[in-house]
Design a protein around this motif. Sequence first.
Motif, PDB file in Angstrom:
ATOM      1  N   HIS A   1      -8.995   1.896   0.918  1.00 14.29           N
ATOM      2  CA  HIS A   1      -8.768   2.072   2.364  1.00 14.29           C
ATOM      3  C   HIS A   1     -10.041   1.681   3.101  1.00 14.29           C
TER       4      HIS A   1
ATOM      5  N   HIS B   1       0.843  -1.218   0.000  1.00 15.14           N
ATOM      6  CA  HIS B   1       0.000   0.000   0.000  1.00 15.14           C
ATOM      7  C   HIS B   1       0.864   1.247   0.000  1.00 15.14           C
TER       8      HIS B   1
ATOM      9  N   HIS C   1       1.269   5.501  -1.779  1.00 14.71           N
ATOM     10  CA  HIS C   1       0.908   6.614  -2.656  1.00 14.71           C
ATOM     11  C   HIS C   1       2.270   7.233  -2.972  1.00 14.71           C
TER      12      HIS C   1
HETATM   13 ZN    ZN Z   1      -3.236   5.191   2.005  1.00 14.09          ZN
END
Ligand code: ZN
Length: 430
Positions: free
Chosen positions: A210, A64, A66
């Motif tokens: 999420h 996970h 970004h």
């Molecule tokens: Zn996140």
Amino acid sequence: MRYRLEAGTIITLQNPDAIIRNGQITWDQGHIVSIGAEESDLEPVDQVWRIPDGIVMPGLYNGHNHAAMTLMRGLADNSPFFEWLEQHIWPVEARLTADDIYWGTLLATAEMIRSGTVGFADMYFEVDSVAEAVSLSGMRGWLSRGLVGDQDVDGKKLADSVAFASRWRGKADGRIVPMLGPHAPYTCSPQYLSQVAEAARQEGLGVHIHLAESQDEIDTLQQRYGRSPIAMALDAGLFDSRVLIAHGVHLSPDDLAILKMHLNGGIISCPVSNAKLGNGILAYQDLADYGVQVGLGTDGAASTNTLDMFQEMKTMAWFQKVRNREPHRFTAWDALSMATLDTAQILGFEGGTLAPGRPADFIVVDGSENHLTPELDVVANLVYAATGADVRYSVIAGQVVMAEGIITTFDEAEARQQVRTRAAQLVGIH
Ligand SMILES: [Zn+2]
């Protein structure tokens, strides 16, 4: 081309005792051909690396991220979760250009390669730029555009996500796997989540979302819809597809029963992000008791500050021991397995162990370091004593993307300079 690497220690991760001393690993066309004692493979090879102090292990998968949030590393540190997100992160994200995201992602890939990560699941905007950076870096990427339903009333962003998937599916020699990325049930309505679920089914795409990250989220959804985030995901039909659930910190017994029955995929725990934003500690044992697979990720550098998966492994182990107050219930081996095989399985990928036929995704840690001496328990050394800075080589899909600590696929100094300049402009420091 056929390559071989010889090293003092090889951890195959097939089982806790599968440690090879003075062994070799040979690979060709992106896959492992042989692994074991030095003499076991006598075919001629094009290049050989000999690293007597090296510890070979499967590369780490970050479930996970970004990645482009390296641009916001350190922004509004110490803020409460929703204040951090809504007042600090979102206003900067609204100003990001496709080029900003390209450079932010490329810097993240440099950081990840240096710290032993070979593949990552990402959710962000301008996802073509993300894919370009991943393609250049040599890493594997499970990439999705972050979808905020409230900003997609005409469904154009969802349609763009599907078009992105058609453009990039299997690209970069199969290193890129597109997914759909509905952000969360507090930013996507139940109707919108159903539309995403329908698109995922039609296109055969996995979903990255999420769920159950903070107590605030649970309370908000309970007030708004009278349901938990897990129940909302089920009702929307998301569990008809493979799902990566980021976080899963706050789960009721009903949620656990739903996950046991319906989840294909797993939960990606991000213990450093959960700690830093004050969101709590994942109940690993409860999930294991219900047979739910749990992998590991960092989340974005804006909340975690570093993308070093070695830090996530040790934090995971520490927190579970603190939570259980029983040191034997979560071991270094459990943490290592989470960051490799377990996350790969959640991604639906055959990496995470080293064996003939498996993808040639592995790293070499420098075992000569003071803090890795002596080698009484190499797995404990890797999880509790090593950091990402100890990684010297990285091989991804058979390509040597880092050798002797130098990234071979792109100029990381340029990525650093670009991010420095762009970050200063984005937050208004000149
Ligand atoms: Zn996140």
